[in-house]
Design a protein around this motif. Structure first.
Motif, mmCIF file in Angstrom:
data_model
loop_
_atom_site.group_PDB
_atom_site.id
_atom_site.type_symbol
_atom_site.label_atom_id
_atom_site.label_comp_id
_atom_site.label_asym_id
_atom_site.label_seq_id
_atom_site.Cartn_x
_atom_site.Cartn_y
_atom_site.Cartn_z
ATOM 1 N N VAL A 46 0.952 -0.627 0.066
ATOM 2 C CA VAL A 46 0.022 -0.379 0.236
ATOM 3 C C VAL A 46 1.072 0.915 -0.091
ATOM 4 C CG1 VAL A 46 -1.891 1.627 1.324
ATOM 5 C CG2 VAL A 46 -1.993 -1.151 1.125
ATOM 6 N N THR A 47 1.723 1.596 0.438
ATOM 7 C CA THR A 47 2.675 2.541 0.968
ATOM 8 C C THR A 47 3.957 1.891 0.774
ATOM 9 O OG1 THR A 47 1.593 3.749 2.160
ATOM 10 C CG2 THR A 47 3.143 4.438 3.003
ATOM 11 N N ALA A 48 4.981 2.817 0.727
ATOM 12 C CA ALA A 48 6.180 3.147 0.335
ATOM 13 C C ALA A 48 7.047 2.810 1.346
ATOM 14 C CB ALA A 48 6.270 4.090 -0.634
ATOM 15 N N SER A 49 7.102 2.660 2.851
ATOM 16 C CA SER A 49 7.140 2.424 4.174
ATOM 17 C C SER A 49 8.732 2.315 4.214
ATOM 18 C CB SER A 49 6.655 1.955 4.709
ATOM 19 O OG SER A 49 5.993 0.913 4.468
ATOM 20 N N LEU A 50 9.019 2.311 5.146
ATOM 21 C CA LEU A 50 10.407 1.451 4.819
ATOM 22 C C LEU A 50 10.579 0.689 5.519
ATOM 23 C CD1 LEU A 50 13.374 2.170 5.072
ATOM 24 C CD2 LEU A 50 13.750 2.960 8.001
ATOM 25 N N ASP A 51 8.953 0.002 5.744
ATOM 26 C CA ASP A 51 9.217 -1.419 6.985
ATOM 27 C C ASP A 51 8.614 -2.485 5.281
ATOM 28 O OD1 ASP A 51 9.755 -1.588 9.220
ATOM 29 O OD2 ASP A 51 7.493 -1.249 9.858
ATOM 30 N N LEU A 52 8.021 -1.280 4.268
ATOM 31 C CA LEU A 52 7.223 -2.236 2.904
ATOM 32 C C LEU A 52 9.517 -2.385 2.065
ATOM 33 C CD1 LEU A 52 5.793 -3.546 1.318
ATOM 34 C CD2 LEU A 52 5.427 -1.347 -0.178
ATOM 35 N N ILE A 53 9.928 -0.949 2.772
ATOM 36 C CA ILE A 53 10.585 -1.537 1.328
ATOM 37 C C ILE A 53 12.384 -1.966 2.133
ATOM 38 C CG2 ILE A 53 13.327 -0.157 1.051
ATOM 39 C CD1 ILE A 53 11.428 2.518 0.856
ATOM 40 N N ASP A 54 11.884 -2.263 3.507
ATOM 41 C CA ASP A 54 12.603 -3.669 4.186
ATOM 42 C C ASP A 54 12.749 -4.928 3.576
ATOM 43 O OD1 ASP A 54 14.892 -1.716 4.957
ATOM 44 O OD2 ASP A 54 14.118 -1.729 6.722
ATOM 45 N N ALA A 55 11.486 -4.873 3.970
ATOM 46 C CA ALA A 55 10.571 -6.315 3.442
ATOM 47 C C ALA A 55 10.921 -6.731 1.707
ATOM 48 C CB ALA A 55 8.825 -6.459 3.588
ATOM 49 N N ALA A 56 10.442 -5.886 0.867
ATOM 50 C CA ALA A 56 10.651 -6.007 -0.715
ATOM 51 C C ALA A 56 12.368 -6.457 -0.075
ATOM 52 C CB ALA A 56 10.367 -4.428 -1.158
ATOM 53 N N ILE A 57 13.118 -6.122 0.033
ATOM 54 C CA ILE A 57 14.930 -5.936 -0.352
ATOM 55 C C ILE A 57 15.107 -7.930 -0.050
ATOM 56 C CG2 ILE A 57 16.877 -5.515 0.761
ATOM 57 C CD1 ILE A 57 16.119 -2.603 0.870
ATOM 58 N N ALA A 58 14.250 -8.352 1.604
ATOM 59 C CA ALA A 58 14.512 -9.690 2.132
ATOM 60 C C ALA A 58 13.825 -10.359 0.793
ATOM 61 C CB ALA A 58 13.553 -9.451 3.580
#
Length: 253
Positions: A46-58
Protein backbone atom coordinates in the motif's frame (compact mmCIF):
# COMPACT_ATOMS: atom_id res chain seq x y z
CA UNK A 1 15.86 -19.02 -17.50
CA UNK A 2 13.76 -16.43 -15.71
CA UNK A 3 12.50 -13.76 -18.06
CA UNK A 4 12.87 -10.10 -17.22
CA UNK A 5 10.92 -6.92 -17.88
CA UNK A 6 12.53 -3.62 -18.73
CA UNK A 7 11.53 -0.71 -16.47
CA UNK A 8 10.64 1.51 -19.43
CA UNK A 9 8.22 -1.13 -20.74
CA UNK A 10 6.53 -1.51 -17.37
CA UNK A 11 6.30 2.24 -16.86
CA UNK A 12 4.72 2.82 -20.28
CA UNK A 13 2.38 -0.15 -19.84
CA UNK A 14 1.09 1.17 -16.50
CA UNK A 15 0.81 4.76 -17.74
CA UNK A 16 -1.47 3.52 -20.52
CA UNK A 17 -3.42 0.94 -18.51
CA UNK A 18 -4.25 3.39 -15.71
CA UNK A 19 -4.77 6.40 -18.02
CA UNK A 20 -2.37 8.41 -15.88
CA UNK A 21 -2.32 11.61 -17.99
CA UNK A 22 -6.00 12.32 -17.44
CA UNK A 23 -5.69 12.75 -13.67
CA UNK A 24 -4.82 15.84 -11.63
CA UNK A 25 -3.03 14.36 -8.64
CA UNK A 26 -1.18 15.31 -5.45
CA UNK A 27 2.13 13.84 -6.56
CA UNK A 28 3.87 12.13 -9.48
CA UNK A 29 2.44 8.88 -10.83
CA UNK A 30 4.77 6.34 -12.38
CA UNK A 31 8.44 5.59 -11.79
CA UNK A 32 9.42 7.68 -8.75
CA UNK A 33 12.84 6.15 -8.06
CA UNK A 34 14.90 4.48 -10.78
CA UNK A 35 16.79 1.31 -9.99
CA UNK A 36 18.19 -1.57 -12.02
CA UNK A 37 17.05 -1.61 -15.66
CA UNK A 38 15.71 -5.17 -15.64
CA UNK A 39 13.07 -6.52 -13.26
CA UNK A 40 12.72 -10.16 -12.30
CA UNK A 41 10.51 -9.70 -9.24
CA UNK A 42 8.16 -6.94 -8.14
CA UNK A 43 6.73 -6.53 -4.63
CA UNK A 44 3.48 -4.63 -4.19
CA UNK A 45 2.19 -2.91 -1.06
CA UNK A 46 0.00 0.00 0.00
CA UNK A 47 2.64 2.54 1.06
CA UNK A 48 6.35 2.99 0.35
CA UNK A 49 7.26 2.84 4.03
CA UNK A 50 10.66 1.82 5.34
CA UNK A 51 9.16 -1.46 6.57
CA UNK A 52 7.81 -2.28 3.11
CA UNK A 53 11.12 -1.38 1.46
CA UNK A 54 13.00 -3.63 3.89
CA UNK A 55 10.50 -6.45 3.34
CA UNK A 56 10.92 -6.09 -0.43
CA UNK A 57 14.71 -6.24 -0.07
CA UNK A 58 14.37 -9.43 1.99
CA UNK A 59 12.06 -10.88 -0.68
CA UNK A 60 14.63 -10.25 -3.42
CA UNK A 61 12.60 -7.60 -5.26
CA UNK A 62 13.96 -5.51 -8.10
CA UNK A 63 10.96 -3.17 -7.97
CA UNK A 64 8.23 -2.03 -5.59
CA UNK A 65 4.71 -1.10 -6.70
CA UNK A 66 2.65 1.04 -4.31
CA UNK A 67 -0.44 3.24 -4.05
CA UNK A 68 1.19 5.80 -1.75
CA UNK A 69 4.60 6.84 -3.03
CA UNK A 70 7.29 9.08 -1.58
CA UNK A 71 6.62 12.47 -3.11
CA UNK A 72 3.61 14.71 -2.45
CA UNK A 73 2.63 18.27 -3.18
CA UNK A 74 3.68 20.63 -0.38
CA UNK A 75 6.80 18.75 0.75
CA UNK A 76 9.79 21.03 1.33
CA UNK A 77 12.12 18.85 -0.74
CA UNK A 78 14.85 18.20 1.84
CA UNK A 79 16.23 14.64 1.95
CA UNK A 80 16.44 14.19 5.71
CA UNK A 81 14.97 11.93 8.38
CA UNK A 82 12.46 9.35 7.17
CA UNK A 83 12.81 10.46 3.54
CA UNK A 84 16.58 9.96 3.64
CA UNK A 85 16.17 6.50 5.17
CA UNK A 86 13.70 5.33 2.55
CA UNK A 87 15.61 6.74 -0.42
CA UNK A 88 18.91 5.48 0.93
CA UNK A 89 17.58 1.93 1.17
CA UNK A 90 16.12 2.02 -2.35
CA UNK A 91 19.30 3.43 -3.89
CA UNK A 92 21.63 1.13 -1.96
CA UNK A 93 19.78 -1.90 -3.31
CA UNK A 94 19.09 -0.45 -6.77
CA UNK A 95 15.32 -0.96 -6.41
CA UNK A 96 12.77 0.74 -8.66
CA UNK A 97 9.76 2.39 -7.04
CA UNK A 98 6.51 2.72 -9.00
CA UNK A 99 3.60 4.62 -7.40
CA UNK A 100 0.04 5.20 -8.67
CA UNK A 101 -2.37 7.25 -6.57
CA UNK A 102 -5.64 8.56 -8.05
CA UNK A 103 -5.29 6.53 -11.27
CA UNK A 104 -5.29 3.38 -9.15
CA UNK A 105 -8.29 4.54 -7.11
CA UNK A 106 -10.33 5.17 -10.24
CA UNK A 107 -9.60 2.26 -12.58
CA UNK A 108 -12.87 0.55 -13.45
CA UNK A 109 -11.50 -2.99 -13.06
CA UNK A 110 -8.23 -2.99 -11.10
CA UNK A 111 -8.70 0.11 -8.96
CA UNK A 112 -9.19 0.33 -5.21
CA UNK A 113 -12.86 1.23 -5.53
CA UNK A 114 -13.59 -1.48 -8.07
CA UNK A 115 -11.76 -4.11 -6.03
CA UNK A 116 -13.40 -3.10 -2.75
CA UNK A 117 -16.78 -3.35 -4.47
CA UNK A 118 -15.86 -6.78 -5.78
CA UNK A 119 -14.82 -7.95 -2.31
CA UNK A 120 -18.11 -6.79 -0.80
CA UNK A 121 -20.43 -7.79 -3.62
CA UNK A 122 -21.27 -4.22 -4.72
CA UNK A 123 -21.70 -3.46 -8.41
CA UNK A 124 -21.35 0.20 -9.40
CA UNK A 125 -23.84 1.75 -11.81
CA UNK A 126 -22.67 5.36 -11.37
CA UNK A 127 -19.62 7.47 -10.62
CA UNK A 128 -19.53 10.68 -8.59
CA UNK A 129 -17.22 13.24 -7.00
CA UNK A 130 -14.10 14.97 -8.21
CA UNK A 131 -12.64 13.31 -11.33
CA UNK A 132 -15.35 10.63 -11.02
CA UNK A 133 -13.38 8.85 -8.31
CA UNK A 134 -16.41 7.70 -6.29
CA UNK A 135 -18.48 4.62 -7.11
CA UNK A 136 -22.18 4.05 -6.31
CA UNK A 137 -24.65 1.23 -6.79
CA UNK A 138 -27.43 -0.84 -5.24
CA UNK A 139 -26.79 -3.20 -2.36
CA UNK A 140 -27.55 -6.87 -3.11
CA UNK A 141 -30.29 -6.73 -0.47
CA UNK A 142 -31.60 -4.04 1.91
CA UNK A 143 -29.74 -4.01 5.23
CA UNK A 144 -29.69 -2.21 8.53
CA UNK A 145 -26.60 -0.21 9.43
CA UNK A 146 -25.68 -2.86 12.02
CA UNK A 147 -25.89 -5.64 9.43
CA UNK A 148 -23.97 -3.59 6.91
CA UNK A 149 -21.22 -2.74 9.40
CA UNK A 150 -20.93 -6.37 10.47
CA UNK A 151 -20.31 -7.39 6.86
CA UNK A 152 -17.57 -4.78 6.52
CA UNK A 153 -15.91 -5.91 9.77
CA UNK A 154 -15.97 -9.52 8.64
CA UNK A 155 -14.65 -8.90 5.12
CA UNK A 156 -12.00 -6.31 6.05
CA UNK A 157 -10.91 -7.98 9.29
CA UNK A 158 -11.06 -4.81 11.39
CA UNK A 159 -13.42 -2.61 13.35
CA UNK A 160 -15.27 0.14 11.52
CA UNK A 161 -16.72 3.42 12.73
CA UNK A 162 -20.40 3.71 11.75
CA UNK A 163 -22.32 6.98 12.14
CA UNK A 164 -26.09 6.45 11.83
CA UNK A 165 -28.34 8.50 9.62
CA UNK A 166 -32.09 8.42 10.09
CA UNK A 167 -32.32 4.63 10.52
CA UNK A 168 -33.60 3.91 7.01
CA UNK A 169 -32.99 0.53 5.40
CA UNK A 170 -29.82 0.76 3.35
CA UNK A 171 -30.51 0.08 -0.31
CA UNK A 172 -27.89 2.13 -2.13
CA UNK A 173 -24.20 2.49 -1.23
CA UNK A 174 -21.63 5.03 -2.38
CA UNK A 175 -17.97 4.41 -1.70
CA UNK A 176 -14.53 5.90 -2.25
CA UNK A 177 -11.51 4.32 -0.58
CA UNK A 178 -8.88 6.05 1.55
CA UNK A 179 -9.25 9.63 2.75
CA UNK A 180 -12.39 10.61 0.80
CA UNK A 181 -14.43 12.13 3.63
CA UNK A 182 -14.75 15.28 1.52
CA UNK A 183 -16.85 13.29 -0.98
CA UNK A 184 -19.71 12.74 1.49
CA UNK A 185 -21.84 15.58 0.17
CA UNK A 186 -21.41 14.33 -3.40
CA UNK A 187 -22.40 10.83 -2.25
CA UNK A 188 -25.55 12.25 -0.64
CA UNK A 189 -26.37 14.08 -3.87
CA UNK A 190 -25.86 10.80 -5.75
CA UNK A 191 -28.72 9.21 -3.78
CA UNK A 192 -26.76 7.05 -1.34
CA UNK A 193 -28.29 5.67 1.85
CA UNK A 194 -24.79 5.00 3.20
CA UNK A 195 -21.32 6.25 2.29
CA UNK A 196 -18.18 4.18 2.90
CA UNK A 197 -14.63 5.52 2.89
CA UNK A 198 -11.49 5.07 4.94
CA UNK A 199 -11.59 8.04 7.31
CA UNK A 200 -13.95 10.52 8.95
CA UNK A 201 -13.50 14.16 9.95
CA UNK A 202 -15.63 16.17 12.38
CA UNK A 203 -18.14 17.65 9.89
CA UNK A 204 -19.30 14.32 8.48
CA UNK A 205 -20.99 13.25 11.72
CA UNK A 206 -23.18 16.36 11.50
CA UNK A 207 -23.99 15.76 7.82
CA UNK A 208 -25.10 12.21 8.63
CA UNK A 209 -27.42 13.39 11.39
CA UNK A 210 -28.85 16.25 9.33
CA UNK A 211 -29.32 14.43 6.00
CA UNK A 212 -30.21 10.96 7.25
CA UNK A 213 -27.44 9.28 5.23
CA UNK A 214 -25.25 6.89 7.24
CA UNK A 215 -21.46 7.14 7.13
CA UNK A 216 -18.94 4.33 7.66
CA UNK A 217 -15.20 4.88 8.11
CA UNK A 218 -13.61 1.50 7.44
CA UNK A 219 -9.89 2.38 7.52
CA UNK A 220 -7.66 4.11 4.99
CA UNK A 221 -5.19 1.24 4.72
CA UNK A 222 -7.89 -1.42 5.03
CA UNK A 223 -9.91 -0.10 2.09
CA UNK A 224 -6.85 0.43 -0.14
CA UNK A 225 -5.18 -2.98 0.03
CA UNK A 226 -6.88 -4.45 -2.99
CA UNK A 227 -6.11 -2.32 -6.04
CA UNK A 228 -2.36 -2.74 -5.84
CA UNK A 229 -2.79 -6.52 -5.48
CA UNK A 230 -4.92 -6.66 -8.61
CA UNK A 231 -2.46 -4.45 -10.48
CA UNK A 232 0.51 -6.61 -9.46
CA UNK A 233 -1.32 -9.73 -10.60
CA UNK A 234 -2.10 -8.10 -13.95
CA UNK A 235 1.58 -7.23 -14.43
CA UNK A 236 2.59 -10.84 -13.79
CA UNK A 237 -0.06 -11.99 -16.26
CA UNK A 238 0.96 -9.62 -19.04
CA UNK A 239 4.74 -9.90 -18.51
CA UNK A 240 5.36 -13.69 -18.55
CA UNK A 241 8.15 -14.71 -16.22
CA UNK A 242 7.82 -11.63 -14.00
CA UNK A 243 7.30 -12.76 -10.42
CA UNK A 244 5.16 -10.67 -8.10
CA UNK A 245 4.35 -10.75 -4.39
CA UNK A 246 1.98 -8.65 -2.29
CA UNK A 247 3.20 -7.76 1.20
CA UNK A 248 0.58 -6.43 3.61
CA UNK A 249 1.93 -4.53 6.61
CA UNK A 250 -0.90 -3.89 9.10
CA UNK A 251 -1.78 -0.26 9.77
CA UNK A 252 -4.40 0.86 12.33
CA UNK A 253 -5.33 3.98 10.31
Amino acid sequence: MTQTAQIAHIDQYLQTLLEVPRFRDYGPNGLQVEGKPEIHKIVSGVTASLDLIDAAIAAGADAILVHHGLFWRGQDGRITGWMKQRLQRLLQHDINLFAYHLPLDAHAELGNNAQLGRLLGWEADARFGEQDLGFAGPLPAPASLDEFSAQLRQRLGREVLAVPGDGRALRRVAWCTGGAQGFFEAAIAAGADVFVTGEISEPQAHYAAETGVAYVAAGHHATERYGVQALGARLAQDFPGLRQQFIDLPNPA
